[in-house]
Write an enzyme that holds these catalytic residues in place. Structure first.
Site, PDB file in Angstrom:
ATOM      1  N   CYS A   1       0.849  -1.125   0.021  1.00 30.38           N
ATOM      2  CA  CYS A   1      -0.181   0.007   0.146  1.00 30.38           C
ATOM      3  C   CYS A   1       0.904   1.354  -0.068  1.00 30.38           C
ATOM      4  O   CYS A   1       1.655   1.420  -0.831  1.00 30.38           O
ATOM      5  CB  CYS A   1      -1.073   0.010   0.977  1.00 30.38           C
ATOM      6  SG  CYS A   1      -2.140   0.918   1.011  1.00 30.38           S
TER       7      CYS A   1
ATOM      8  N   HIS B   1      -3.848  -4.627  -0.469  1.00 29.27           N
ATOM      9  CA  HIS B   1      -3.363  -5.329   0.969  1.00 29.27           C
ATOM     10  C   HIS B   1      -3.780  -6.807   0.838  1.00 29.27           C
ATOM     11  O   HIS B   1      -4.671  -7.264   1.092  1.00 29.27           O
ATOM     12  CB  HIS B   1      -4.451  -4.971   2.161  1.00 29.27           C
ATOM     13  CG  HIS B   1      -4.244  -3.413   2.430  1.00 29.27           C
ATOM     14  ND1 HIS B   1      -3.214  -2.955   3.503  1.00 29.27           N
ATOM     15  CD2 HIS B   1      -4.656  -2.170   2.281  1.00 29.27           C
ATOM     16  CE1 HIS B   1      -3.263  -1.624   3.713  1.00 29.27           C
ATOM     17  NE2 HIS B   1      -4.192  -1.316   2.911  1.00 29.27           N
TER      18      HIS B   1
ATOM     19  N   GLU C   1      -2.826  -9.033   2.979  1.00 31.88           N
ATOM     20  CA  GLU C   1      -3.201  -9.423   4.431  1.00 31.88           C
ATOM     21  C   GLU C   1      -4.566  -9.221   4.558  1.00 31.88           C
ATOM     22  O   GLU C   1      -5.106 -10.152   5.445  1.00 31.88           O
ATOM     23  CB  GLU C   1      -2.411  -8.856   5.384  1.00 31.88           C
ATOM     24  CG  GLU C   1      -2.967  -7.379   5.873  1.00 31.88           C
ATOM     25  CD  GLU C   1      -2.340  -6.146   4.971  1.00 31.88           C
ATOM     26  OE1 GLU C   1      -2.414  -5.232   5.078  1.00 31.88           O
ATOM     27  OE2 GLU C   1      -1.568  -6.536   3.744  1.00 31.88           O
TER      28      GLU C   1
END
Length: 210
Positions: free
Chosen positions: A79, A183, A185
């Site tokens: 990001c 992202h 994750e």
């Protein structure tokens, strides 16, 4: 050892947990002197480009980041951490980045809502074949939150594109340096596959003498 850089501007615990779900240990470190021990570095980030660069300088992270990359060790920017890799950002002014990758960070010029927030699709760069693209197909969804995007000088560094009123670089790679605008994750199975591809780049034996 994978190290997640804690400079006060990242979603650190979620990134750490994402690697743990792969069975891989990732340590959060706030001391720049410990980065030289790392096999791979992760630079996460949320917030403003200018503030993040100022904090990296203040906390003396910039030199160990450069040294890590110069030694050929894997590096992942996520990001804002992806945007910081580039030469310049036009977020609320004009600000110098790390300059590790060539290109600029620019605002969306679209009538769509900004920030670009939520799930969107990846499209592979047809000019690239790369191990980071393994097992990821066109049309898979990942999770974005950003108001600015990267324009690489060399478009062939782009691994995946995404469209949001304009087509932009969603992930890039140059040698050992990888960046993801989204992202991973927070991106479910697709994010898990991409992080697994990153882990597979890491050869612990290759750096055992460093």
């Amino acid at each position: 050892m994978i190290t997640i850089i804690d400079y006060g501007a990242g979603n650190l615990k979620n990134v750490k947990h994402a690697f743990e779900r792969l069975g891989v240990e990732a340590n959060i470190r706030s001391n720049p002197d410990t980065l030289q021990e790392s096999t791979a570095l992760i630079l996460p980030g949320v917030g403003a480009f200018r503030d993040a660069m100022a904090t990296l300088r203040e906390k003396q992270f910039i030199r160990p980041i450069y040294e890590h990359i110069e030694r050929g060790k894997p590096f992942l920017g996520i990001c804002l951490g992806y945007q910081l890799l580039y030469e310049k950002s036009y977020e609320d002014g004009e600000w110098e980045g790390l300059g590790i990758l060539k290109g600029e960070v620019v605002p969306f010029s679209t009538d769509r809502k900004v920030p670009h927030m939520g799930w969107n699709q990846l499209k592979k760069n047809p000019n690239r074949t790369d191990s980071m693209m393994e097992n990821v197909q066109d049309g898979e969804y990942v999770y974005f939150v950003h108001s600015y995007f990267v324009q690489p000088t060399d478009p062939d560094e782009t691994l995946f594109y995404t469209d949001y009123g304009t087509t932009f670089s969603a992930a890039s790679r140059k040698e050992n340096v990888i960046g993801m605008q989204f992202h991973p994750e927070k991106s479910g199975e697709t994010g898990k596959k991409l992080l697994k591809n990153f882990v597979e780049l890491i050869s612990f034996d290759s750096f055992s003498s460093n």
